[in-house]
Each structure stands twice: as structure tokens, then as C-alpha cells.
Design a protein around this motif. Structure first.
Motif, PDB file in Angstrom:
ATOM      1  N   VAL A 192       0.839  -1.202   0.000  1.00  0.00           N
ATOM      2  CA  VAL A 192       0.000   0.000   0.000  1.00  0.00           C
ATOM      3  C   VAL A 192       0.872   1.250   0.000  1.00  0.00           C
ATOM      4  N   ASN A 193       1.942   1.232   0.765  1.00  0.00           N
ATOM      5  CA  ASN A 193       2.842   2.384   0.828  1.00  0.00           C
ATOM      6  C   ASN A 193       3.492   2.654  -0.533  1.00  0.00           C
ATOM      7  N   THR A 194       3.838   1.582  -1.242  1.00  0.00           N
ATOM      8  CA  THR A 194       4.430   1.713  -2.578  1.00  0.00           C
ATOM      9  C   THR A 194       3.426   2.306  -3.558  1.00  0.00           C
ATOM     10  N   ALA A 195       2.196   1.810  -3.490  1.00  0.00           N
ATOM     11  CA  ALA A 195       1.143   2.359  -4.350  1.00  0.00           C
ATOM     12  C   ALA A 195       0.883   3.824  -4.010  1.00  0.00           C
ATOM     13  N   LYS A 196       0.916   4.153  -2.735  1.00  0.00           N
ATOM     14  CA  LYS A 196       0.717   5.534  -2.296  1.00  0.00           C
ATOM     15  C   LYS A 196       1.787   6.453  -2.893  1.00  0.00           C
ATOM     16  N   ALA A 197       3.018   5.970  -2.942  1.00  0.00           N
ATOM     17  CA  ALA A 197       4.108   6.766  -3.505  1.00  0.00           C
ATOM     18  C   ALA A 197       3.806   7.136  -4.955  1.00  0.00           C
ATOM     19  N   MET A 198       3.332   6.161  -5.722  1.00  0.00           N
ATOM     20  CA  MET A 198       3.041   6.425  -7.127  1.00  0.00           C
ATOM     21  C   MET A 198       1.850   7.363  -7.303  1.00  0.00           C
ATOM     22  N   LEU A 199       0.834   7.197  -6.474  1.00  0.00           N
ATOM     23  CA  LEU A 199      -0.322   8.087  -6.567  1.00  0.00           C
ATOM     24  C   LEU A 199       0.038   9.501  -6.130  1.00  0.00           C
ATOM     25  N   THR A 200       0.928   9.614  -5.155  1.00  0.00           N
ATOM     26  CA  THR A 200       1.407  10.928  -4.725  1.00  0.00           C
ATOM     27  C   THR A 200       2.125  11.629  -5.877  1.00  0.00           C
ATOM     28  N   MET A 201       2.881  10.860  -6.630  1.00  0.00           N
ATOM     29  CA  MET A 201       3.576  11.395  -7.797  1.00  0.00           C
ATOM     30  C   MET A 201       2.584  11.950  -8.819  1.00  0.00           C
ATOM     31  N   GLU A 202       1.391  11.347  -8.877  1.00  0.00           N
ATOM     32  CA  GLU A 202       0.360  11.763  -9.823  1.00  0.00           C
ATOM     33  C   GLU A 202      -0.588  12.800  -9.218  1.00  0.00           C
ATOM     34  N   ASN A 203      -0.309  13.239  -7.967  1.00  0.00           N
ATOM     35  CA  ASN A 203      -1.169  14.188  -7.257  1.00  0.00           C
ATOM     36  C   ASN A 203      -2.585  13.664  -7.051  1.00  0.00           C
ATOM     37  N   VAL A 204      -2.685  12.362  -6.834  1.00  0.00           N
ATOM     38  CA  VAL A 204      -3.968  11.730  -6.542  1.00  0.00           C
ATOM     39  C   VAL A 204      -4.134  11.649  -5.021  1.00  0.00           C
ATOM     40  N   LYS A 205      -5.322  11.962  -4.519  1.00  0.00           N
ATOM     41  CA  LYS A 205      -5.579  11.890  -3.081  1.00  0.00           C
ATOM     42  C   LYS A 205      -5.389  10.456  -2.574  1.00  0.00           C
ATOM     43  N   THR A 206      -4.784  10.357  -1.419  1.00  0.00           N
ATOM     44  CA  THR A 206      -4.541   9.026  -0.829  1.00  0.00           C
ATOM     45  C   THR A 206      -5.217   8.983   0.542  1.00  0.00           C
ATOM     46  N   ASN A 207      -6.547   9.062   0.537  1.00  0.00           N
ATOM     47  CA  ASN A 207      -7.302   9.222   1.787  1.00  0.00           C
ATOM     48  C   ASN A 207      -7.410   7.955   2.615  1.00  0.00           C
ATOM     49  N   THR A 208      -7.603   6.798   1.964  1.00  0.00           N
ATOM     50  CA  THR A 208      -7.765   5.540   2.692  1.00  0.00           C
ATOM     51  C   THR A 208      -6.963   4.449   1.995  1.00  0.00           C
ATOM     52  N   HIS A 209      -6.680   3.386   2.723  1.00  0.00           N
ATOM     53  CA  HIS A 209      -5.980   2.251   2.112  1.00  0.00           C
ATOM     54  C   HIS A 209      -6.784   1.691   0.944  1.00  0.00           C
ATOM     55  N   ILE A 210      -8.079   1.543   1.152  1.00  0.00           N
ATOM     56  CA  ILE A 210      -8.885   0.909   0.107  1.00  0.00           C
ATOM     57  C   ILE A 210      -8.942   1.800  -1.138  1.00  0.00           C
ATOM     58  N   SER A 211      -8.961   3.134  -0.957  1.00  0.00           N
ATOM     59  CA  SER A 211      -8.969   4.018  -2.130  1.00  0.00           C
ATOM     60  C   SER A 211      -7.613   4.007  -2.829  1.00  0.00           C
ATOM     61  N   ILE A 212      -6.524   3.879  -2.071  1.00  0.00           N
ATOM     62  CA  ILE A 212      -5.188   3.765  -2.670  1.00  0.00           C
ATOM     63  C   ILE A 212      -5.127   2.523  -3.563  1.00  0.00           C
ATOM     64  N   ILE A 213      -5.645   1.416  -3.034  1.00  0.00           N
ATOM     65  CA  ILE A 213      -5.614   0.151  -3.776  1.00  0.00           C
ATOM     66  C   ILE A 213      -6.415   0.266  -5.076  1.00  0.00           C
ATOM     67  N   LYS A 214      -7.618   0.811  -4.983  1.00  0.00           N
ATOM     68  CA  LYS A 214      -8.474   0.925  -6.168  1.00  0.00           C
ATOM     69  C   LYS A 214      -7.931   1.955  -7.163  1.00  0.00           C
ATOM     70  N   ASP A 215      -7.442   3.086  -6.650  1.00  0.00           N
ATOM     71  CA  ASP A 215      -6.934   4.136  -7.544  1.00  0.00           C
ATOM     72  C   ASP A 215      -5.656   3.708  -8.253  1.00  0.00           C
ATOM     73  N   PHE A 216      -4.830   2.895  -7.598  1.00  0.00           N
ATOM     74  CA  PHE A 216      -3.620   2.414  -8.264  1.00  0.00           C
ATOM     75  C   PHE A 216      -3.988   1.545  -9.460  1.00  0.00           C
ATOM     76  N   ASP A 217      -4.997   0.705  -9.293  1.00  0.00           N
ATOM     77  CA  ASP A 217      -5.467  -0.093 -10.429  1.00  0.00           C
ATOM     78  C   ASP A 217      -5.910   0.814 -11.573  1.00  0.00           C
TER      79      ASP A 217
END
Length: 698
Positions: free
Chosen positions: A614-639
Motif C-alpha cells: 500500500v505504501n508503494t502504491a501511495k508513492a506512485m499516486l502521490t507522484m500523480e497528485n492523486v488523493k490518498t485518503n484511505t488504504h482501500i482508495s489507494i488500492i483501487k486508484d492504483f489499479d
């Protein structure tokens, strides 16, 4: 720092302390992001103060139990590293202030020599487990909840699933249906019950105070004692995965319950059971250490004032369920006491009681296991320490957080107004010194560390602005809250906001009205009868800000003009590569997973692997300026952002990969495979990031 490292016998604790020392060094050298360092030090009880350059240290004392030896050690540490003041909190901790950050590892090491920790006393973790201070001696308790509170504390301390929650998680135990542990305002609250000869608890879920208080839901009317730890692990896992992380104002469990509803939460809790490594966790209550009462004869004393002694005994002495024993309540003004008194108290209870004290939710001290025949002697000795004032847990015993004295978030003084209100009540309303039916609490801000919004009479620190745009300290007056019992409670209504200097007059009006019209009713019942608008009309004239005097712009307890300053004291830190930091953390989490495999802790290893993913996925979403509000949203947004667009290839999708954690049992085989999957995922992400950086550089 070799000296303190080599004196700690427990290698896990030693590693913790060494890690803190190393992180402090990294932070000072600009190699660690300020936010990550803040998170790390908070989880180790190190909290920034309002004053720049110094720290508050919160000492975690499960259910407020402190031995004489531990109290001496805490006193020694306070003398060496702090200013010699011990502050009792509303969560049965002790706080010491003005500590140099660089010395915190040494301080921690000293405390651990006496089995005292600061680990997870702050931060987004499972905080101190609180309980009724009368646990074990309560005449109404079905059994002693202390062994169960202790077991729960030990299970979740350093447990990987509760190290990086979205927000703090608070737990309480109540000894009886009186619910003196205040279950209804906790994330999880346990009330002792016996059904068909089996020990268990009524379980309350999702309560909380703050700016939006929420009454807990009943999760179980009865849950046997061997089920409470597996149940709580499931609750924590659901909160960890689905709880808000971006907006702190909405990150407590109570908001997740509000969004999901109780049935929705129960469904997720049921799904999570596969990942919980234990289905039952028997707690050996019989093996819990029993108090060792002394048999020594105390010196004979002659009371100088029999009436004063009788008043003290009526106000401050509690009968125990153990025959011939009583407990003595010590009213501690604003929860603050000092080294001389602390050390003398440690000696007194070691020699003449059971060598322990309990800290209370109302910031007081309880001495259990005192022979009733020794009361005159104890009264005389406590008088010498300034600890014999009447009013233990009575109306005049006002609870207050530190407020603007030391807290970053304080808006107005809570200790200053508390001192003035208590002085006024002693002088003008002496009967309230022995009145248990009115509870007054004060917080310096909306976060409610002083529990103001569950009090009969509450005050919250605020500010008011005049038409000339001048700012003065203010108090929100709240009325009608209270503990009803058995998991039921009422939150106070906000009635009026007044300049702080009018706080005493507001309390006079409230008490005079109650004395004149309350009759035999308790204050919450009287308030419910009259309702909010009656009290608004009663106090409305105090809200005027068009005719403030110069003194209205000076807060209680200070001589300087009021300046509203929130969030002062945390240094700015150094700008670093946040993405690289997150990926580095993923590597650390993988190292933790591998260590747990070696120790054959399969569930812990699996969680560390999950956290790394999850932390790795969060890093990539942060790079894209995507909100990382919850673990489950991080997982779905990375997909959505990376897998479905084929920017990073993950067979069957990242959600299926990551959420194996709650689909498969925590076996050795799964732990090893999951770690392998995590390493491969991190490698793919690192390759992708390297390519992205190379393209940017062209």
C-alpha cells in the motif's frame, strides 16, 4: 549513546530506542521528512510543545496503575530531563514537559528499566488502555477488569497492524454498569458482565468526543473474555484499511461508523476474520499479580481537628469489596503534582498499603488497599503533602487539559479559568466540595482533551472578535452532558459563547439557578427538564462583546494581552523527495516482514508486506497528485491509474494482489508467497519510477 543502549535487557525495546536515536539524527541532518519524523516520534510518546525547541513526553501507564518503584523512577526521570512537574491526564497517563528532543532516547531507556514505556502514548496508534480506577476493589464489579486491560495493552503494543492508523484509537474498561470508564465515548469500550457464570463484556463501538461527539453503538451485548482481543484486532484492521487518512478532522473511527452504518461495519468485520491469526485468546486472570498488603503497624496519631477528618473521610474515602480495606482519593489540583510529594507518596504506600496507586480519569490519585484502622495516620501524612483536601471526584474537582500553557492546539487558557472557578466555588459554594452530582470539565480547544462536551457543565476555549476586529479569549458554555451508565451517556449542548473573563459569572448564574430550582434532580436531569433555550436566555447577556474592558483581552493565568496562536512550535524541517522517502519506507517494511518470518510471526509478516504494498502504491499516486485518503482508495486508484492503463503490469490487478490479506489464512506458506509478491511489486514500481525520472531529465 552506547551507555543507555547496552543497559536495556529487552532487545525489542533496545532496538526501539536505538531507532528513535537514529531517526532524530537523520532528521537533524535533513535526511528525514518532517511529517514522517513527527509521526515516528509521536508514536514514541514525544510530542511537540507550544514552546519551540522542547518536547512533552507522555508516559503510558495502562489503566493508571503505578507501583511505588515506578513512581520513583518517573520522578527521577522528571528531575533529570524535565522540570519536576508530573501532570496526570484524562487517559491515566503522566506527562512531563520541556524535554530536549536529543535526550528523549536516554529518558525512554531510563523508564524502561522500571517496565514503564512511552511507546504509542501519542500518535495514530492504540493509545493508553484506560479503566475504572476502582477496578479490583469496586463493591459493584462482577470481576476485576485489570487483567483483561493489561492483556489487551500487551497484545497491541508494537503490533504492526496498529502502528500507522489513520488516527488514534482509544479503548476503555468499566468495572461495573456504572460505566466509570466512559465506554460510550471510546472507539471500543468494554463493560464487565457475567452471563450464565461466564465472564465477558458489553462492547461499545465508535464513540468519540472532539468537535463532533458521537455516542458509541452497541456492538455486542455480551462477548466472552476470550473473544475480546480477536474482535478488537478485526476492528483495528477494518479501521486501518477503510478509515480516512488525508483529512484529520474525519479520520477517527466514529466517522467511518457514521459513513458505513453499524451493519456495514459488521459486514467488513466479518470479512476480516480470515486474516485475524487467532480466533480465541484466553486471558489468565488468575495469574494476574495480586496486591501484597502490608501488615505493619502504623504510628499512633492524635487528630487535631476531628471534624476536618470526618469531612475528609466522607468525601475522599471509598469502601472496598475487600473486608476492612478502603481506598483513599487524592484530589490533585489540575492533575499537577511534584517530585517531593510524588516520592513521599511512593514511600507511604509502599510501607503502609500495597505499594501501588491508580491514576484516575479525572486527573486524581487513588490509594487502594489501606487498612481502615490506618485512616487517621494516612490523613495526617497526606496533610503534610498537601494531599488531604476534600472534594475527590466532587463538583469542585474540575478537570482541565493543559490548554495554552503548553499545547500547540490550545486557543484559550483552560488551567487558568479552572483555577479561578475552583477558587470561586470553594469561597462562594462550599457545599459543592462534597457534591458528586455536578461534573465540571474544561478544554482549551475543540479537541476535548478535558472532556468538556460530556460534562454536566463544560467550557471550551475559543476566541471572540469585536466589531473593531480585536480578538479576546472566550469560552463556549456547554450544559447537560453526563454519564448515565451501562454504555449510555449524553453529550452536552452548546449554549452560549462568552468572553473568558465572564466565566465565573456564568458559573454563578448556573449554580444559583440549580440551587434555586433543581430540587432533588441531578444536573443532567434538571437540564433536560428545562432544555437549551431556558439556559440560553439565562446567559445571553454575557455574550455581548461591544463593551469589553482592557482586562477582557488578558486571558486567565497570564498578564499579557491575548494573542491567538494555534499550531506554534513545530520547526519547518527540510524539503526532501517525498516519493523516494515513501519507497524507502516500503523497503523498511519489507525488512520487517522478513524479520517476522524468521521469528515465525506469520500474521505480522503478512501485515508488513501488505503495508509495504500500500505504501508503494501511495508513492506512485502521490507522484500523480492523486488523493490518498484511505488504504482501500489507494488500492483501487492504483489499479485505475497504473494497472488498467498498463503503465505497470500487475497480473489480475493490484486489488486482488493486495487484498489477499483478508482472503487467505495467515499461514507460513502464504506469508512467504505474499512477501515474494510484495518484493516483485516494489521492484516493478522502482523500475517504472527510474524510467520516469530518466524521461524527465531528457
Amino acid at each position: 549513546m552506547k551507555s543507555f543502549r547496552t543497559e536495556i535487557e529487552n532487545p525489542v525495546v533496545e532496538k526501539d530506542i536505538v531507532d528513535l536515536a537514529n531517526k532524530i539524527e537523520q532528521f537533524k541532518n535533513g535526511k528525514l521528512d518532517e511529517e514522517k519524523f513527527r509521526s515516528l516520534r509521536l508514536a514514541r510518546g514525544v510530542y511537540g510543545q507550544r514552546q519551540p525547541g522542547v518536547q512533552m513526553i507522555r508516559i503510558k501507564l495502562p489503566y493508571g496503575k503505578v507501583s511505588s518503584h515506578q513512581l520513583r523512577k518517573i520522578s527521577d526521570v522528571s528531575e533529570e530531563y524535565s522540570i519536576g512537574r508530573l501532570h496526570i491526564t484524562t487517559r491515566q497517563d503522566i506527562q512531563i514537559h520541556y524535554v530536549d528532543l536529543n535526550r528523549t532516547p536516554e529518558l525512554w531507556a531510563e523508564l524502561e528499566k522500571s517496565d514503564v514505556t512511552i511507546r504509542e502514548a501519542c500518535g495514530n496508534t492504540v493509545r493508553n488502555v484506560t479503566a475504572s480506577e476502582t477496578a479490583g476493589i469496586d463493591v459493584d464489579e462482577p470481576f476485576d477488569v485489570s487483567p483483561y486491560a493489561q492483556a489487551l495493552f500487551e497484545y497491541f503494543l508494537r503490533n504492526p497492524i496498529s502502528q500507522e492508523l489513520g488516527r488514534k484509537f482509544k479503548v476503555s474498561f468499566s468495572a461495573s454498569d456504572a460505566d466509570t470508564g466512559l465506554s460510550y465515548m471510546h472507539d471500543l469500550g468494554f463493560i464487565a458482565k457475567i452471563e450464565k457464570g461466564i465472564r465477558g463484556f458489553k462492547v461499545m463501538l465508535g464513540g468519540g468526543l472532539g468537535s463532533q461527539p458521537r455516542h458509541a453503538d452497541e456492538l455486542y451485548s455480551f462477548l466472552s473474555t476470550d473473544k475480546i482481543i480477536p474482535m478488537m484486532e478485526g476492528v483495528v484492521r477494518v479501521f486501518d484499511r477503510y478509515g480516512e487518512r488525508k483529512s484529520r478532522a474525519k479520520a477517527r473511527l466514529k466517522f467511518l461508523l457514521k459513513d458505513l452504518g453499524l451493519d456495514g461495519f459488521k459486514s467488513l468485520l466479518e470479512e476480516e476474520q480470515v486474516s485475524v491469526p487467532i480466533k480465541t485468546f484466553p486471558i489468565d486472570a488468575e495469574g494476574y499479580p495480586q496486591p501484597e498488603m502490608v501488615t505493619i503497624q502504623a504510628p499512633k496519631v492524635t487528630l487535631k481537628d476531628q471534624t476536618a477528618f470526618d469531612n475528609w473521610k466522607a468525601s475522599n474515602v471509598i469502601r472496598q469489596k475487600q473486608k476492612d480495606y478502603v481506598a483513599i482519593g487524592i484530589k490533585v489540583f489540575l492533575g499537577d503534582f511534584y517530585l517531593k510529594e510524588a516520592r513521599a507518596l511512593a514511600d507511604l504506600v509502599e510501607t503502609y498499603a500495597a505499594s501501588e496507586i491508580r491514576l484516575s480519569l479525572r486527573q486524581n490519585i487513588l490509594i487502594p488497599y489501606v487498612k481502615e484502622e490506618l485512616l487517621p495516620f494516612f490523613y495526617t501524612e497526606l496533610q503534610k503533602l498537601g494531599f488531604a483536601e476534600i472534594g475527590y471526584n466532587k463538583a469542585v474537582d474540575i478537570t482541565a487539559c493543559p490548554g495554552t500553557d503548553t499545547c500547540n492546539l490550545g486557543i484559550a487558557s483552560s488551567t487558568g479559568i479552572a483555577a479561578e472557578l475552583e477558587r470561586m466555588m470553594k469561597e462562594e459554594y462550599p457545599d459543592y466540595s462534597n457534591n458528586p452530582d455536578v461534573v465540571i470539565k474544561i478544554s482549551g480547544c475543540m479537541n476535548a482533551c478535558g472532556q468538556h462536551n460530556m460534562a454536566n457543565i463544560g467550557f471550551q476555549g475559543m476566541s471572540v472578535r469585536t466589531k473593531d476586529k480585536l480578538v479576546a479569549p472566550a469560552l463556549q458554555v456547554l450544559l447537560g452532558g453526563g454519564n448515565i451508565g451501562n454504555g449510555d451517556g449524553k453529550f452536552a449542548d452548546k449554549v452560549v459563547k462568552i468572553p473568558s473573563k465572564r466565566g465565573p459569572e456564568a458559573l454563578r448564574i448556573i449554580l444559583n439557578d440549580f440551587d434555586a430550582n433543581g430540587g432533588a434532580l441531578s444536573y443532567p436531569d434538571y437540564y433536560a427538564e428545562k432544555e437549551q433555550m431556558y439556559f440560553y436566555d439565562l446567559l445571553k447577556h454575557l455574550t455581548d462583546v461591544d463593551h469589553l474592558t482592557p482586562s477582557d483581552f488578558i486571558d486567565w493565568g497570564t498578564s499579557e494581552d491575548y494573542v491567538q496562536a494555534i499550531g506554534v512550535g513545530e520547526c519547518a524541517g527540510v524539503v526532501i523527495d517525498l516519493i523516494a522517502t515513501l519507497l524507502f519506507e516500503s523497503e523498511e517494511k519489507i525488512d520487517n516482514a522478513e524479520s517476522c518470518l524468521v521469528e515465525q510471526k506469520w500474521a505480522a509478516s503478512i501485515y508488513h508486506s501488505y503495508s509495504a504494498m500500500v505504501n508503494t502504491a501511495k508513492a506512485m499516486l502521490t507522484m500523480e497528485n492523486v488523493k490518498t485518503n484511505t488504504h482501500i482508495s489507494i488500492i483501487k486508484d492504483f489499479d485505475e491509474k497504473f494497472v488498467e492503463t498498463e503503465r505497470i503490469l500487475v497480473e489480475n490487478g493490484f486489488e486482488n494482489l493486495a487484498l489477499q490479506i483478508n482472503k487467505k489464512k495467515p499461514t507460513e506458506a502464504f506469508a512467504r508467497q505474499y512477501l515474494k509478491d510484495t518484493k516483485e511489486f516494489l521492484h516493478k514500481v522502482q523500475v517504472f519510477r527510474t524510467q520516469e525520472l530518466a524521461e524527465v531529465a531528457l
